[in-house]
Design a protein around this motif. Sequence first.
Motif, mmCIF file in Angstrom:
data_model
loop_
_atom_site.group_PDB
_atom_site.id
_atom_site.type_symbol
_atom_site.label_atom_id
_atom_site.label_comp_id
_atom_site.label_asym_id
_atom_site.label_seq_id
_atom_site.Cartn_x
_atom_site.Cartn_y
_atom_site.Cartn_z
ATOM 1 N N GLU A 40 103.644 86.276 26.458
ATOM 2 C CA GLU A 40 102.457 85.720 25.793
ATOM 3 C C GLU A 40 102.853 84.541 24.904
ATOM 4 O O GLU A 40 102.188 83.515 24.888
ATOM 5 N N ARG A 41 103.951 84.710 24.166
ATOM 6 C CA ARG A 41 104.418 83.624 23.295
ATOM 7 C C ARG A 41 104.869 82.414 24.108
ATOM 8 O O ARG A 41 104.587 81.275 23.750
ATOM 9 N N ILE A 46 104.290 76.920 25.843
ATOM 10 C CA ILE A 46 104.309 75.924 26.917
ATOM 11 C C ILE A 46 103.001 75.142 26.930
ATOM 12 O O ILE A 46 103.001 73.914 27.018
ATOM 13 N N LYS A 47 101.884 75.849 26.819
ATOM 14 C CA LYS A 47 100.576 75.177 26.816
ATOM 15 C C LYS A 47 100.441 74.242 25.608
ATOM 16 O O LYS A 47 99.909 73.151 25.734
ATOM 17 N N THR A 52 98.759 69.022 29.195
ATOM 18 C CA THR A 52 98.470 68.510 30.539
ATOM 19 C C THR A 52 98.922 69.473 31.634
ATOM 20 O O THR A 52 98.501 69.337 32.776
ATOM 21 N N LEU A 53 99.782 70.422 31.288
ATOM 22 C CA LEU A 53 100.239 71.393 32.287
ATOM 23 C C LEU A 53 99.143 72.411 32.571
ATOM 24 O O LEU A 53 98.460 72.867 31.658
ATOM 25 N N SER A 54 98.993 72.755 33.833
ATOM 26 C CA SER A 54 98.013 73.775 34.200
ATOM 27 C C SER A 54 98.754 75.036 34.636
ATOM 28 O O SER A 54 99.762 74.972 35.346
ATOM 29 N N ALA A 55 98.246 76.164 34.179
ATOM 30 C CA ALA A 55 98.858 77.453 34.506
ATOM 31 C C ALA A 55 98.486 77.865 35.923
ATOM 32 O O ALA A 55 97.368 77.621 36.376
ATOM 33 N N ALA A 63 103.655 80.180 36.032
ATOM 34 C CA ALA A 63 104.226 78.847 36.192
ATOM 35 C C ALA A 63 103.258 77.821 35.626
ATOM 36 O O ALA A 63 102.072 78.103 35.413
ATOM 37 N N TYR A 64 103.774 76.607 35.417
ATOM 38 C CA TYR A 64 102.997 75.545 34.804
ATOM 39 C C TYR A 64 103.248 74.266 35.585
ATOM 40 O O TYR A 64 104.404 73.873 35.789
#
Length: 127
Positions: A40-41, A46-47, A52-55, A63-64
């Motif tokens: 979760e952390r 990462i977000k 701009t990264l999408s999960a 992944a991102y």
Amino acid sequence: MKKTTNNRQKHAPHADKANGESLVLAKIAAMPGKYRAMGERLHNLIKASSPTLSARTWYGMPAYAKDGKVICFFRGDASERYMTLGFTEGAKLDEGNLWSTSFALKELTVTEEMMITSLVKKAVSED
């Protein structure tokens, strides 16, 4: 004759993004207790490091991706001694002729969070 639009097709990118996020959160929720909190952390870190990264899931792991290409991922299973944070070749982490693309995580402290934030920012940099 009135032309109809396909709402599903029109909203697919948003739906895919929301679905990817849901799948990642479900994977993290299914992790064993010792890895769930770290997952979760990591997800939030990462977000926050690169909005701009999408999960999405990638080979069953959280992944991102940037522009559809996976940049980083992590895994943590009950059979594993530690969680793993990895980066794909799409990540811009190159340093000379040798650099790390995978990291073992036994604990996630402020020190590791700072390092991960830096790595994610570098991985998605435009230079």
